[in-house]
Design an enzyme around this catalytic site. Structure first.
Site, PDB file in Angstrom:
ATOM      1  N   HIS A  56     -39.768  32.093 -93.029  1.00 14.35           N
ATOM      2  CA  HIS A  56     -38.347  32.117 -92.658  1.00 14.35           C
ATOM      3  C   HIS A  56     -37.710  30.760 -92.965  1.00 14.35           C
ATOM      4  O   HIS A  56     -36.548  30.683 -93.371  1.00 14.35           O
ATOM      5  CB  HIS A  56     -38.176  32.451 -91.172  1.00 14.35           C
ATOM      6  CG  HIS A  56     -38.226  33.922 -90.880  1.00 14.35           C
ATOM      7  ND1 HIS A  56     -37.452  34.844 -91.550  1.00 14.35           N
ATOM      8  CD2 HIS A  56     -38.955  34.632 -89.983  1.00 14.35           C
ATOM      9  CE1 HIS A  56     -37.706  36.058 -91.077  1.00 14.35           C
ATOM     10  NE2 HIS A  56     -38.623  35.962 -90.137  1.00 14.35           N
ATOM     11  N   HIS A  87     -45.646  34.216 -91.837  1.00 12.56           N
ATOM     12  CA  HIS A  87     -44.367  34.928 -91.731  1.00 12.56           C
ATOM     13  C   HIS A  87     -43.279  33.991 -91.198  1.00 12.56           C
ATOM     14  O   HIS A  87     -42.205  33.873 -91.781  1.00 12.56           O
ATOM     15  CB  HIS A  87     -44.540  36.143 -90.809  1.00 12.56           C
ATOM     16  CG  HIS A  87     -43.266  36.885 -90.506  1.00 12.56           C
ATOM     17  ND1 HIS A  87     -43.003  38.143 -91.008  1.00 12.56           N
ATOM     18  CD2 HIS A  87     -42.174  36.544 -89.754  1.00 12.56           C
ATOM     19  CE1 HIS A  87     -41.803  38.540 -90.583  1.00 12.56           C
ATOM     20  NE2 HIS A  87     -41.285  37.586 -89.814  1.00 12.56           N
ATOM     21  N   GLU A  88     -43.588  33.332 -90.097  1.00 16.06           N
ATOM     22  CA  GLU A  88     -42.561  32.498 -89.451  1.00 16.06           C
ATOM     23  C   GLU A  88     -42.178  31.307 -90.320  1.00 16.06           C
ATOM     24  O   GLU A  88     -41.000  30.986 -90.467  1.00 16.06           O
ATOM     25  CB  GLU A  88     -43.049  32.030 -88.077  1.00 16.06           C
ATOM     26  CG  GLU A  88     -43.230  33.153 -87.063  1.00 16.06           C
ATOM     27  CD  GLU A  88     -41.962  33.970 -86.852  1.00 16.06           C
ATOM     28  OE1 GLU A  88     -40.856  33.428 -87.031  1.00 16.06           O
ATOM     29  OE2 GLU A  88     -42.084  35.159 -86.538  1.00 16.06           O
ATOM     30  N   HIS A 135     -36.067  44.543 -88.857  1.00 16.85           N
ATOM     31  CA  HIS A 135     -37.528  44.691 -88.747  1.00 16.85           C
ATOM     32  C   HIS A 135     -37.963  46.129 -89.048  1.00 16.85           C
ATOM     33  O   HIS A 135     -39.144  46.440 -88.992  1.00 16.85           O
ATOM     34  CB  HIS A 135     -38.022  44.334 -87.342  1.00 16.85           C
ATOM     35  CG  HIS A 135     -37.892  42.886 -86.989  1.00 16.85           C
ATOM     36  ND1 HIS A 135     -36.775  42.369 -86.390  1.00 16.85           N
ATOM     37  CD2 HIS A 135     -38.741  41.851 -87.175  1.00 16.85           C
ATOM     38  CE1 HIS A 135     -36.943  41.073 -86.191  1.00 16.85           C
ATOM     39  NE2 HIS A 135     -38.131  40.726 -86.661  1.00 16.85           N
ATOM     40  N   TYR A 144     -29.014  37.391 -92.015  1.00 13.06           N
ATOM     41  CA  TYR A 144     -29.969  38.088 -91.146  1.00 13.06           C
ATOM     42  C   TYR A 144     -29.368  39.345 -90.536  1.00 13.06           C
ATOM     43  O   TYR A 144     -29.303  39.494 -89.309  1.00 13.06           O
ATOM     44  CB  TYR A 144     -30.496  37.137 -90.066  1.00 13.06           C
ATOM     45  CG  TYR A 144     -31.847  37.567 -89.541  1.00 13.06           C
ATOM     46  CD1 TYR A 144     -32.976  37.474 -90.344  1.00 13.06           C
ATOM     47  CD2 TYR A 144     -31.987  38.084 -88.270  1.00 13.06           C
ATOM     48  CE1 TYR A 144     -34.207  37.887 -89.883  1.00 13.06           C
ATOM     49  CE2 TYR A 144     -33.222  38.500 -87.796  1.00 13.06           C
ATOM     50  CZ  TYR A 144     -34.326  38.400 -88.609  1.00 13.06           C
ATOM     51  OH  TYR A 144     -35.543  38.812 -88.152  1.00 13.06           O
ATOM     52  N   GLU A 156     -36.726  39.576 -93.678  1.00 13.60           N
ATOM     53  CA  GLU A 156     -37.929  39.938 -92.930  1.00 13.60           C
ATOM     54  C   GLU A 156     -39.081  40.298 -93.878  1.00 13.60           C
ATOM     55  O   GLU A 156     -40.227  39.913 -93.665  1.00 13.60           O
ATOM     56  CB  GLU A 156     -37.642  41.140 -92.028  1.00 13.60           C
ATOM     57  CG  GLU A 156     -37.188  40.751 -90.640  1.00 13.60           C
ATOM     58  CD  GLU A 156     -38.196  39.832 -89.963  1.00 13.60           C
ATOM     59  OE1 GLU A 156     -39.394  40.150 -89.945  1.00 13.60           O
ATOM     60  OE2 GLU A 156     -37.781  38.781 -89.470  1.00 13.60           O
ATOM     61  N   ASP A 162     -31.247  45.671 -83.600  1.00 13.20           N
ATOM     62  CA  ASP A 162     -32.116  44.826 -84.420  1.00 13.20           C
ATOM     63  C   ASP A 162     -31.361  44.306 -85.655  1.00 13.20           C
ATOM     64  O   ASP A 162     -31.873  44.318 -86.771  1.00 13.20           O
ATOM     65  CB  ASP A 162     -33.368  45.636 -84.823  1.00 13.20           C
ATOM     66  CG  ASP A 162     -34.399  44.820 -85.590  1.00 13.20           C
ATOM     67  OD1 ASP A 162     -34.444  43.589 -85.404  1.00 13.20           O
ATOM     68  OD2 ASP A 162     -35.148  45.429 -86.383  1.00 13.20           O
TER      69      ASP A 162
HETATM   70 ZN   LIG Z   1     -39.384  37.528 -88.976  1.00 11.25          ZN
END
Ligand SMILES: [Zn+2]
Length: 491
Positions: free
Chosen positions: A177, A173-174, A277, A188, A197, A272
């Site tokens: 990005h 996931h990271e 998310h 974002y 996301e 958020d």
């Molecule tokens: Zn993320």
């Protein structure tokens, strides 16, 4: 709203609503850790912004390496906030006694392998960049994040969260990005942020399914994000569920998973970054539905379609769900065909995103053949027809199509084309080409050399003076009282 003024982590795996829930309902010590994680996110965010600015100012076009360049460097911050810290394991070195170090090393490798082996992407920037990661960041730090140039993992507070290297999909996931930042660079916040996301969850989940032994098909996978991160104290199985958004956890302290699975339940919020998310549950679920419908390993079709979409130059940084969905449908048709396109359209429709397929008979790559002038000059040019009504490639211009009729005009030069297109072939006349008359045909690339099929010309029905249908060579002699043509047999 200016995303620069928002105050939460940009790329942390744990969304702020979970940390805020701990601040609200946790024990005093836990609240302190959660507050520190939230505050650290803000600080990291500021330094990341200046790093991004610096990179933007000094940006050079990377030259893609021919061979894959896999270079993992794992550091430890020794429970401080100094990055990257001390190097403890680099590419090719064997395991250490530190499980976090080994998990980070393996997770970076799994992510690199999926991107290279399946999508021929050479690391995050597709130019073989090194993969640095730091473990043991800060004390009891409840997050993992990509800071624009490296991965960072906390150890977790031990109350609610285990160490953050434990879940390979979190690493996928990271790092994704980073991939997104190098491709579509989706903003974002709000829908583009939720897509950002979601793309990270999609490829994070693919990494997990890819390294699972044996590899998992779409229907075998659990589609959970961050399974194993929660301690036994938490009522929940993971941070998110792509298969059933909103069901990943329901805990006395952490609250309930707020993810919607359908546009009817889209959450309008300023928290958020506009619920990046939270509303990611909607595109997440669309991917899950598409992957299961397309069958096999999720990276083979659904993953390939989504990857082509994040690399598609038409995907803008401010893309909304519908923009993204339209491109997935188009890329499904280009990569695989009509059945796959329909499966993708159905998946989005089930989450409330209704794609209206444009009957783009001529989208994609074609060759325009043309001849003109008294000496029958001939030439051809390859053109890519884009869905926004432009074409590019060997020449630039505009096109429009209504059913089978097509108009083309070039950005330079006087030539205009009008004609018809059907299946893999189009044909018609040019109004001018350098002032000369001409004609042309279009052939779908891969079918060059196919001749236009001439449709059968239906014979006019001819009736004689007695009302009988006749055939053979006929000679028109007059018009009958009811508009029938009066004929007699020739000769
Ligand atoms: Zn993320």
């Amino acid at each position: 709203m200016d995303p620069l003024n928002r105050s939460h982590s940009i790329f942390g795996i744990v969304p702020p609503h979970i940390l805020e829930a701990i601040v609200r309902s946790g024990e005093p010590k836990e609240r302190e850790w959660a507050l520190r994680a939230l505050a650290a996110d803000t600080t990291i965010r500021s330094s990341r912004m200046s790093l991004h600015l610096m990179k933007a100012l000094t940006r050079v076009t990377p030259v893609p390496a021919i061979a894959p360049h896999k270079q993992r460097n794992v550091y430890t911050a020794n429970n401080t906030t100094t990055l990257p810290g001390t190097l403890v394991r680099s590419e090719g070195q064997g395991p250490t006694s530190d499980v976090s170090v080994n998990e980070a090393y393996d997770g970076l490798g799994a992510t690199f392998d999926l991107y290279w082996n399946i999508f021929q992407r050479n690391s995050i920037d597709d130019a073989g960049m090194n993969l640095p990661a730091t473990v043991h960041y800060d004390q009891k730090y409840d997050n993992a994040f990509w800071d624009g140039s490296q991965m960072v993992f906390g150890d977790g507070d031990g109350i609610y969260f285990n160490r953050f290297t434990i879940a390979v999909d979190v690493i996928g996931h990271e790092l994704t990005h980073g991939v997104t930042a190098h491709e579509a660079n989706l903003a974002y916040h709000d829908q583009p942020g939720a897509l950002n996301e979601s793309v990270s969850d999609v490829f994070g989940s693919l990494v997990k399914q890819y390294v699972h032994s044996p590899q998992q098909t779409a229907s075998q996978a659990d589609w959970l994000i961050g399974a194993g991160l929660f301690t036994a104290k938490v009522q929940g199985v993971a941070l998110r569920s792509m298969k059933a958004p909103g069901t990943a956890y329901n805990d006395r302290v952490l609250g309930k998973d707020p993810q919607p699975a359908h546009m009817n339940n889209y959450v309008n919020t300023t928290a958020d970054n506009g619920g990046v998310h939270i509303n990611s549950g909607i595109p997440n679920h669309a991917f899950y539905l598409a992957a299961v419908a397309l069958g096999g390993h999720a990276w083979e079709k659904a993953g390939a379609i989504w990857y082509a979409t994040i690399c598609d130059s038409r995907l803008s940084a401010n893309a909304q769900f519908l923009d993204f969905a339209n491109l997935t449908a188009e890329n499904a048709a280009k990569l695989f065909g009509a059945a796959e396109q329909q499966a993708v359209i159905n998946a989005w429709q089930q989450v409330g995103i209704n794609i209206v397929p444009i009957p783009l008979k001529i989208f994609g790559n074609w060759t325009l053949h043309f001849s003109w002038g008294p000496t029958n000059n001939y030439s051809s040019v390859n053109l890519m027809f884009n869905s926004n009504g432009t074409f590019s490639g060997g020449a630039n211009g505009k096109w429009s199509q209504q059913d089978g009729t097509i108009l083309l005009s070039f950005d330079s030069g006087p030539a205009k084309y009008a004609g018809t297109v059907d299946g893999n072939i189009g044909t018609g006349a040019m109004s001018t080409f350098s002032g000369l008359e001409g004609c042309w045909y279009l052939s779908k690339q891969g079918t060059v050399g196919v001749l236009p099929e001439l449709g059968a010309v239906s014979q006019p029905k001819i009736i004689d003076v007695n009302g009988n249908v006749v055939s053979g060579e006929l000679e028109l002699t007059g018009v009958g009282t009811k508009g029938t043509r009066v004929v007699k047999r020739a000769g």
